[in-house]
Scaffold this motif. Sequence first.
Motif, PDB file in Angstrom:
ATOM      1  N   UNK A   1       8.676  -1.096 -11.861  1.00  0.00           N
ATOM      2  CA  UNK A   1       8.665  -1.447 -10.497  1.00  0.00           C
ATOM      3  C   UNK A   1       9.736  -3.136 -10.388  1.00  0.00           C
ATOM      4  N   UNK A   2      10.335  -2.922  -8.952  1.00  0.00           N
ATOM      5  CA  UNK A   2      10.910  -3.387  -8.586  1.00  0.00           C
ATOM      6  C   UNK A   2      10.458  -4.653  -7.836  1.00  0.00           C
ATOM      7  N   UNK A   3      10.110  -5.592  -8.445  1.00  0.00           N
ATOM      8  CA  UNK A   3       8.931  -7.053  -7.438  1.00  0.00           C
ATOM      9  C   UNK A   3      10.604  -7.969  -7.646  1.00  0.00           C
TER      10      UNK A   3
ATOM     11  N   UNK B   1       4.342   3.278  -4.298  1.00  0.00           N
ATOM     12  CA  UNK B   1       4.233   2.097  -4.776  1.00  0.00           C
ATOM     13  C   UNK B   1       2.576   1.429  -5.449  1.00  0.00           C
ATOM     14  N   UNK B   2       1.867   1.980  -4.760  1.00  0.00           N
ATOM     15  CA  UNK B   2       0.757   1.451  -5.057  1.00  0.00           C
ATOM     16  C   UNK B   2       0.304   2.517  -6.294  1.00  0.00           C
ATOM     17  N   UNK B   3       0.746   3.306  -6.323  1.00  0.00           N
ATOM     18  CA  UNK B   3       0.600   4.368  -7.175  1.00  0.00           C
ATOM     19  C   UNK B   3       0.965   3.924  -8.492  1.00  0.00           C
ATOM     20  N   UNK B   4       2.212   3.490  -9.012  1.00  0.00           N
ATOM     21  CA  UNK B   4       2.738   2.688 -10.136  1.00  0.00           C
ATOM     22  C   UNK B   4       1.549   1.395 -10.464  1.00  0.00           C
ATOM     23  N   UNK B   5       1.040   1.028  -9.791  1.00  0.00           N
ATOM     24  CA  UNK B   5       0.692  -0.588  -9.702  1.00  0.00           C
ATOM     25  C   UNK B   5      -0.712   0.223 -10.663  1.00  0.00           C
ATOM     26  N   UNK B   6      -1.046   0.888  -9.863  1.00  0.00           N
ATOM     27  CA  UNK B   6      -2.232   1.312 -10.239  1.00  0.00           C
ATOM     28  C   UNK B   6      -2.470   1.913 -12.069  1.00  0.00           C
ATOM     29  N   UNK B   7      -0.840   2.784 -11.851  1.00  0.00           N
ATOM     30  CA  UNK B   7      -0.997   3.218 -13.127  1.00  0.00           C
ATOM     31  C   UNK B   7      -1.183   1.644 -14.638  1.00  0.00           C
ATOM     32  N   UNK B   8       0.170   0.991 -14.102  1.00  0.00           N
ATOM     33  CA  UNK B   8       0.335  -0.672 -14.941  1.00  0.00           C
ATOM     34  C   UNK B   8      -0.987  -0.511 -14.859  1.00  0.00           C
ATOM     35  N   UNK B   9      -2.156  -1.126 -14.011  1.00  0.00           N
ATOM     36  CA  UNK B   9      -3.539  -1.667 -14.156  1.00  0.00           C
ATOM     37  C   UNK B   9      -4.604  -0.623 -15.517  1.00  0.00           C
TER      38      UNK B   9
ATOM     39  N   UNK C   1       6.894  -8.571  -3.409  1.00  0.00           N
ATOM     40  CA  UNK C   1       7.726  -8.381  -2.652  1.00  0.00           C
ATOM     41  C   UNK C   1       8.661  -6.829  -3.065  1.00  0.00           C
ATOM     42  N   UNK C   2       8.878  -6.416  -2.612  1.00  0.00           N
ATOM     43  CA  UNK C   2       9.805  -5.136  -3.105  1.00  0.00           C
ATOM     44  C   UNK C   2      10.383  -4.638  -1.715  1.00  0.00           C
ATOM     45  N   UNK C   3      11.976  -4.596  -2.519  1.00  0.00           N
ATOM     46  CA  UNK C   3      12.430  -3.886  -1.278  1.00  0.00           C
ATOM     47  C   UNK C   3      13.180  -2.021  -1.197  1.00  0.00           C
ATOM     48  N   UNK C   4      11.774  -2.101  -2.189  1.00  0.00           N
ATOM     49  CA  UNK C   4      12.208  -0.050  -2.176  1.00  0.00           C
ATOM     50  C   UNK C   4      10.392  -0.378  -1.069  1.00  0.00           C
ATOM     51  N   UNK C   5       9.663  -0.558  -0.864  1.00  0.00           N
ATOM     52  CA  UNK C   5       9.138  -0.477  -0.173  1.00  0.00           C
ATOM     53  C   UNK C   5       9.428   0.698   1.744  1.00  0.00           C
ATOM     54  N   UNK C   6      10.920  -0.063   2.120  1.00  0.00           N
ATOM     55  CA  UNK C   6      10.837   0.713   3.386  1.00  0.00           C
ATOM     56  C   UNK C   6      11.753   1.796   3.102  1.00  0.00           C
ATOM     57  N   UNK C   7      12.254   2.252   1.733  1.00  0.00           N
ATOM     58  CA  UNK C   7      13.018   3.735   1.134  1.00  0.00           C
ATOM     59  C   UNK C   7      12.265   4.556   0.843  1.00  0.00           C
ATOM     60  N   UNK C   8      10.471   4.615  -0.064  1.00  0.00           N
ATOM     61  CA  UNK C   8       9.906   5.106  -0.720  1.00  0.00           C
ATOM     62  C   UNK C   8       8.490   5.040   0.082  1.00  0.00           C
ATOM     63  N   UNK C   9       8.164   4.078   0.529  1.00  0.00           N
ATOM     64  CA  UNK C   9       6.609   3.843   1.540  1.00  0.00           C
ATOM     65  C   UNK C   9       6.032   3.195   0.391  1.00  0.00           C
TER      66      UNK C   9
END
Length: 149
Positions: A31-33, A64-72, A52-60
């Motif tokens: 994850x790019x934070x 990104x939230x799915x990745x954070x849930x997987x890590x949690x 803060x992720x530069x990927x947000x405007x690219x992938x939506x």
Amino acid sequence: MAETILVMEPLTPEMTSVGAAFVRALDESGFVAKAAFWLFDPEWTGWKLVLGSPELPIVGPAPLYRKTIKVLDRLGRPEPLRPELITILDTRNPIIQALATEFSTGPGIGGVRLPRTTINGVYIPGAYIYRVDVRRVRARAARRSHART
């Protein structure tokens, strides 16, 4: 005359410790934070973990939230960090850009307490900064980006 008193929920050592472990696990997951910090939210009267992720405007936001849930989930959903406390912003967001004018931590994970302050006209009600590794963008580009989010 009525007076409003802001009661701030404390940011506990457990929150800062769990937050650091979470950011470390995000890094390991790819994850790019570029920014990671606890930010006090006066409307909610609690703390949010901002990424803060530069990927947000690219992938939506959804991937990104799915990745954070997987890590949690991989961390066993450590208390007090819950999914609803995580906010993902574009690195061009005014709060992140304001922090970038004052802090440049590099890609590591630190721990800097920032009391209530204003930076370049942006109010920061309180923060605990792990990382701000963001290149500043020109003011006009940041305003355009913020208008889209």
